[in-house]
Design an enzyme around this catalytic site. Sequence first.
Site, PDB file in Angstrom:
ATOM      1  CE1 TYR A  80     -14.778 -10.588 -10.955  1.00  0.00           C
ATOM      2  CE2 TYR A  80     -14.731 -12.719  -9.697  1.00  0.00           C
ATOM      3  CZ  TYR A  80     -14.921 -11.402  -9.895  1.00  0.00           C
ATOM      4  OH  TYR A  80     -15.236 -10.580  -8.880  1.00  0.00           O
ATOM      5  CG  PHE A 132       3.632   7.386   2.116  1.00  0.00           C
ATOM      6  CD1 PHE A 132       4.529   8.038   1.369  1.00  0.00           C
ATOM      7  CD2 PHE A 132       2.383   7.003   1.293  1.00  0.00           C
ATOM      8  CE1 PHE A 132       4.249   8.716   0.183  1.00  0.00           C
ATOM      9  CE2 PHE A 132       2.379   7.553   0.081  1.00  0.00           C
ATOM     10  CZ  PHE A 132       3.161   8.394  -0.456  1.00  0.00           C
ATOM     11  CB  THR A 133       0.567  10.897   2.437  1.00  0.00           C
ATOM     12  OG1 THR A 133       0.955  10.308   1.384  1.00  0.00           O
ATOM     13  CG2 THR A 133       1.559  12.303   2.482  1.00  0.00           C
ATOM     14  CG  ASP A 223       5.354   0.825   2.141  1.00  0.00           C
ATOM     15  OD1 ASP A 223       5.607   0.536   1.035  1.00  0.00           O
ATOM     16  OD2 ASP A 223       4.581   2.003   2.444  1.00  0.00           O
ATOM     17  CE  LYS A 266       5.783   5.315  -4.713  1.00  0.00           C
ATOM     18  NZ  LYS A 266       6.514   6.774  -5.223  1.00  0.00           N
ATOM     19  NE  ARG A 389       4.677  14.561  -0.857  1.00  0.00           N
ATOM     20  CZ  ARG A 389       3.647  13.513  -0.918  1.00  0.00           C
ATOM     21  NH1 ARG A 389       3.772  12.187  -1.171  1.00  0.00           N
ATOM     22  NH2 ARG A 389       2.524  13.980  -0.757  1.00  0.00           N
ATOM     23  CG  PHE A 455      -1.004  16.208  -0.832  1.00  0.00           C
ATOM     24  CD1 PHE A 455      -1.329  15.611   0.399  1.00  0.00           C
ATOM     25  CD2 PHE A 455      -0.691  15.351  -1.862  1.00  0.00           C
ATOM     26  CE1 PHE A 455      -1.215  14.409   0.495  1.00  0.00           C
ATOM     27  CE2 PHE A 455      -0.882  14.231  -1.704  1.00  0.00           C
ATOM     28  CZ  PHE A 455      -0.921  13.517  -0.602  1.00  0.00           C
TER      29      PHE A 455
END
Length: 483
Positions: A80, A132-133, A223, A266, A389, A455
Amino acid sequence: MTHIHFFSGEQIPVEMHKTKILQKLTLIPTQERLAAIAAAGYNTFLLQNAQVFLDMLTDSGTNAMSDQQLAAMMVADDSYAGSQTFTRLERVCRAIFEKEQFIPAHQGRACEHLLAQVLVKPGQLVPMNYHFTTTKAHIVRMGGIVVELPHAEALDPESTCPFKGNMDVGALRRLLEEEGPESVAFVRMEAGTNLIGGQPFSLANLEDVYAVCREFGVLLILDASLLADNLYFIKAREEACREMSIAQITKAIAKNTDVIYFSARKLGCARGGGICTSDGQLAASLKELLPLFEGFLTYGGMSVREMEALAVGLEETLDEDMISQGPQFIAYMVDELHKQGVPVVNPPGGLGCHLDAKRFLPHVPQNQYPAGALAAALYIVSGIRGMERGTLSEQRNPDGTEPLADMELLRLALPRRVFTLSQVKYAVDRITWLYENRDLVGGLQFVEEPATLRFFLGRLAPIGDWPMQLAQALEKNLSFSTL
Ligand code: F0G
């Protein structure tokens, strides 16, 4: 990057890896696909993966891992607090990005949540190359206002500009002069700009943006979720960087940022995320929130196995052969569709191939969600799952009106190193057939509409019985009626 010469003159990308583990796929018959998409409320997010042949929904958490990543998972140090696995990951992040602090988080949007919570005050502006969303949702949730400062050609799917992800630096300077730096929470650059078709920024543009940020004393946050693709494009398209290694380009990018965060679903082909910065005060504020929202400082919601895989995956991101397969397959798909006259976003970006639904379905008005309708139609005719999109991915204004998206795209993600070229050829074939039969596709309307990020879970219905007519036309055209 390795290029293999074909004596036939054919130009096709060749993988610099081989398959060791595979997953069986099935293609269910057309009528079953028709029933499946109806049961999913014509929202591809609500399909079961067993109903899908080629899952091009996203590259998030679906990239193929290397043997080295899988091997590293076996030596994970399960504890942990103070795990050696975390120390290894921290060391890799420091070496690659040259930032002192690494703050782990369970995925990219968790980083966005922490950063917005610490940095955004109500009424403050957040200028960016494009939103970005999840990023926008977290900034707006804290009372911030997103200001889009895209490149002049960013939203033109036919422009061949190689760096559509660039920020309009002049507009950034004007905004800072007019509004004052205190009204800006931070400036955000997104690598491989997702919502405009996985389009990169150039190193030169990032340097210019950072110079303005330094001049006005505002933070620049990168990002880096889609950094691997952006690195490939800088190397391939930016003259001044042609002789630089991927590691050198990465360091040059990092030097021109104050904070780097990423979704490891990603970047690094694993699952998780993290924030890198040398700003000790900011790191301390973020760390205060970590045990509350993510977990202890040495795992931040990630499993130790994923952290080991991520450490190796990040190092592999610096290997040109490991990061070139995605963009090269996407370029092949985009170019083949373009040759057939199918409207696609050009130049080919990272992440996936993007169909331009505004030109694909000009007869479907934007308030009937052409990109969503195209996603449902493509699933019916091919079993391929893509992601809308466009307007459906936007959120209603507080007064209930609906902002129409700048672009209406159907994104067909190519998770890195997952699909074969024959599968890409199948996609090209069915998309071309659909384009030839595009008049059969109609619009969609909401039946159930969630207030936030609609969405993901929203349910829709077709306007008219076009899905049935489309399925019948396909069956008539196929020699095997079961497929
Ligand atoms: N930033 C970018 C540029 C992204 O593409 C994503 C996720 C995130 C942040 C959030 O990261 O999913 O780990 O929380 N994009 C996924 C996609 C969802 O399908 O494009 P996350």
